[in-house]
Design an enzyme around this catalytic site. Sequence first.
Site, short mmCIF file in Angstrom:
data_model
loop_
_atom_site.label_atom_id
_atom_site.label_comp_id
_atom_site.label_asym_id
_atom_site.label_seq_id
_atom_site.Cartn_x
_atom_site.Cartn_y
_atom_site.Cartn_z
N HIS A 101 0.85 -1.20 0.00
CA HIS A 101 0.00 0.00 0.00
C HIS A 101 0.88 1.23 0.00
O HIS A 101 1.99 1.22 0.54
CB HIS A 101 -0.93 0.01 1.21
CG HIS A 101 -0.23 -0.16 2.53
ND1 HIS A 101 0.17 -1.39 3.00
CD2 HIS A 101 0.18 0.74 3.45
CE1 HIS A 101 0.78 -1.25 4.16
NE2 HIS A 101 0.81 0.04 4.46
N HIS A 103 0.91 5.20 1.15
CA HIS A 103 0.27 6.25 1.95
C HIS A 103 0.32 7.56 1.16
O HIS A 103 1.37 7.93 0.61
CB HIS A 103 1.03 6.49 3.25
CG HIS A 103 1.04 5.35 4.21
ND1 HIS A 103 0.26 5.32 5.33
CD2 HIS A 103 1.74 4.18 4.22
CE1 HIS A 103 0.48 4.20 6.01
NE2 HIS A 103 1.38 3.48 5.35
P1 AMP Z 1 1.92 0.35 7.41
O1 AMP Z 1 2.72 0.64 8.65
O2 AMP Z 1 2.49 1.04 6.21
O3 AMP Z 1 1.70 -1.13 7.21
O4 AMP Z 1 0.54 1.06 7.68
C1 AMP Z 1 -0.69 0.43 7.73
C2 AMP Z 1 -1.74 1.51 7.82
O5 AMP Z 1 -3.01 0.90 7.69
C3 AMP Z 1 -1.75 2.27 9.15
O6 AMP Z 1 -1.56 3.66 8.89
C4 AMP Z 1 -3.13 1.98 9.74
O7 AMP Z 1 -3.68 3.08 10.41
C5 AMP Z 1 -3.92 1.61 8.48
N1 AMP Z 1 -5.07 0.74 8.71
C6 AMP Z 1 -5.11 -0.42 9.40
N2 AMP Z 1 -6.34 -0.96 9.38
C7 AMP Z 1 -7.12 -0.12 8.65
C8 AMP Z 1 -8.50 -0.11 8.26
N3 AMP Z 1 -9.32 -1.10 8.61
N4 AMP Z 1 -8.94 0.92 7.52
C9 AMP Z 1 -8.10 1.92 7.17
N5 AMP Z 1 -6.80 1.98 7.50
C10 AMP Z 1 -6.31 0.98 8.23
#
Ligand code: AMP
Length: 143
Positions: A101, A103
């Site tokens: 993903h 950001h």
């Molecule tokens: P990463 O550290 O790059 O894996 O970030 C994962 C991101 O996913 C974090 O910023 C979380 O806040 C976000 N996240 C986790 N679960 C959900 C969800 N159900 N809906 C939206 N964002 C999410």
Amino acid sequence: MDTSGCIFCRIANGQIGAAKVFEDKDVVAFLDIAPVSDGHCLVVPKGHYPTLDQCPPEALARIGQVAVAVARAAIAVTGADGYNLLCNNGRAAGQVIAHAHVHVIPRRLNDGLFDKWPSYQYPAGLIEQLAGKIRQKVKDDLD
Ligand code: AMP
Ligand code: ZN
């Protein structure tokens, strides 16, 4: 691969909800549930690829295209001054959800986010050495 426990697969296939801002057959984008700024979005391929480098080229291209469109929209809507595209790949890089993903993080002047950028100087010769080795690997990968 069993991806039934993957939260982003579940959002991509509609099993759980999200505040979606874009969706097509390949990519979904939605607001991060725990944002670092208003309008913080995630752009996610629908296929389960653990990291960005494991995504096929077509998915990568679409992720990039959607990410900049989401960035333009989030900036227009929030009145932000700029944005970061950030992608954590691997636990060492801070990746928590093992489904690739990107950001999209709207930024404001002097918002203080990510202020620390720990840089240092290469010892003599190392920059040329690394450039040569990495250049060869990139060529092998793209040839
Ligand atoms: P990463 O550290 O790059 O894996 O970030 C994962 C991101 O996913 C974090 O910023 C979380 O806040 C976000 N996240 C986790 N679960 C959900 C969800 N159900 N809906 C939206 N964002 C999410
Ligand atoms: Zn997944």
